[in-house]
Design an enzyme around this catalytic site. Structure first.
Site, mmCIF file in Angstrom:
data_model
loop_
_atom_site.group_PDB
_atom_site.id
_atom_site.type_symbol
_atom_site.label_atom_id
_atom_site.label_comp_id
_atom_site.label_asym_id
_atom_site.label_seq_id
_atom_site.Cartn_x
_atom_site.Cartn_y
_atom_site.Cartn_z
ATOM 1 N N LYS A 52 41.806 46.424 45.344
ATOM 2 C CA LYS A 52 42.279 44.768 45.033
ATOM 3 C C LYS A 52 42.533 43.978 46.394
ATOM 4 O O LYS A 52 42.763 42.877 46.259
ATOM 5 C CB LYS A 52 43.636 44.786 44.357
ATOM 6 C CG LYS A 52 43.601 45.340 42.760
ATOM 7 C CD LYS A 52 44.719 44.753 42.177
ATOM 8 C CE LYS A 52 46.087 45.494 42.286
ATOM 9 N NZ LYS A 52 47.043 45.116 41.382
ATOM 10 N N LYS A 66 44.856 44.330 48.501
ATOM 11 C CA LYS A 66 46.280 44.301 48.736
ATOM 12 C C LYS A 66 46.603 45.620 49.714
ATOM 13 O O LYS A 66 46.312 46.650 49.522
ATOM 14 C CB LYS A 66 47.051 44.200 47.579
ATOM 15 C CG LYS A 66 47.040 42.807 46.932
ATOM 16 C CD LYS A 66 48.054 42.840 45.712
ATOM 17 C CE LYS A 66 48.430 41.402 45.288
ATOM 18 N NZ LYS A 66 49.469 41.200 44.478
HETATM 19 N N1 C2G Z 1 55.048 37.449 38.555
HETATM 20 C C1 C2G Z 1 55.864 36.501 37.886
HETATM 21 N N2 C2G Z 1 56.297 35.570 39.014
HETATM 22 C C2 C2G Z 1 56.518 35.715 40.287
HETATM 23 C C3 C2G Z 1 55.403 36.638 40.769
HETATM 24 C C4 C2G Z 1 54.806 37.654 40.015
HETATM 25 O O1 C2G Z 1 55.542 36.348 36.958
HETATM 26 N N3 C2G Z 1 56.897 34.893 40.960
HETATM 27 C C5 C2G Z 1 54.170 38.256 37.782
HETATM 28 C C6 C2G Z 1 52.767 38.611 38.013
HETATM 29 O O2 C2G Z 1 52.166 37.196 37.141
HETATM 30 C C7 C2G Z 1 52.520 39.887 37.359
HETATM 31 C C8 C2G Z 1 53.587 40.850 37.815
HETATM 32 O O3 C2G Z 1 54.635 39.566 38.122
HETATM 33 O O4 C2G Z 1 52.404 39.747 35.812
HETATM 34 C C9 C2G Z 1 53.308 41.623 38.874
HETATM 35 O O5 C2G Z 1 52.783 40.733 39.860
HETATM 36 P P1 C2G Z 1 51.957 41.571 41.133
HETATM 37 O O6 C2G Z 1 52.784 42.791 41.435
HETATM 38 O O7 C2G Z 1 51.576 40.698 42.187
HETATM 39 O O8 C2G Z 1 50.912 42.156 40.327
HETATM 40 P P2 C2G Z 1 49.185 42.011 40.767
HETATM 41 O O9 C2G Z 1 48.984 42.840 42.157
HETATM 42 O O10 C2G Z 1 48.501 40.650 40.637
HETATM 43 O O11 C2G Z 1 48.568 43.046 39.765
HETATM 44 O O12 C2G Z 1 45.387 44.946 36.752
HETATM 45 C C10 C2G Z 1 46.204 44.022 37.089
HETATM 46 C C11 C2G Z 1 46.821 44.080 38.456
HETATM 47 O O13 C2G Z 1 47.380 45.135 38.667
HETATM 48 C C12 C2G Z 1 48.020 42.813 38.755
#
Ligand code: C2G
Length: 153
Positions: free
Chosen positions: A45, A47
């Protein structure tokens, strides 16, 4: 019938935005299953989490809104997990809006509002200001400043 909700995320440097989305997702059903992205999958991804996978999944597992935490290793695993865990709702933050509509033949897909003002990316940006190179730069600037002050006084 038990209503199962499924979501995925990295949950690096766990913060209130993560907690809010898990709380809201849990409220949509009777149990919440969370796929936590492995470090290898995060590399796919693009990251690089600060907190290693084993610790991130342990933290997510310990959140009271979470009934089960599983490793997320591939994009394609969502359909398998929906079958395996008999899922009714797939939910995720709106930063993924439209990206998982293709699952609608199997489950209800929900995009939830994000919590504003907090993000892991922003936390990492602030932390990077404290990395070695920046601190060295700061030191050099202060040294030349104190030199100037000395010369002026
Ligand atoms: N999130 C949120 N508000 C924020 C930051 C994050 O609601 N200020 C939510 C994101 O929208 C997501 C969850 O927290 O639903 C986890 O965010 P991340 O750890 O950034 O997830 P990501 O790396 O985007 O992984 O297959 C899908 C991916 O694994 C999603």
């Amino acid at each position: 019938m038990t209503k199962t909700v499924l979501t995925y995320g990295t949950f690096d440097l766990f913060h209130i935005g993560h907690l809010n989305v898990l709380k809201r997702l849990r409220a949509l059903g009777d149990r919440l299953i969370v796929g936590v992205s492995t470090d290898e999958f995060n590399a796919v991804k693009g990251k690089r989490p600060i907190v290693p996978f084993e610790q991130r999944i342990e933290i997510v597992r310990s959140i009271k809104y979470v009934d089960m935490a599983i490793p997320e290793e591939r994009w394609a695993q969502k359909r398998e997990d929906i079958e395996k865990f008999d899922v009714q709702i797939f939910g995720i933050g709106e930063d993924w809006k439209g990206k998982f509509d293709e699952l609608e033949d199997k489950v209800e897909v929900v995009y939830l509002p994000r919590t504003s003002g907090i993000s892991t990316t922003e936390m990492k940006r602030v932390l990077s200001a404290f990395d070695e190179r920046h601190v060295e730069e700061l030191k050099r600037t202060l040294d030349s400043l104190s030199q100037i002050v000395k010369e002026l006084s």
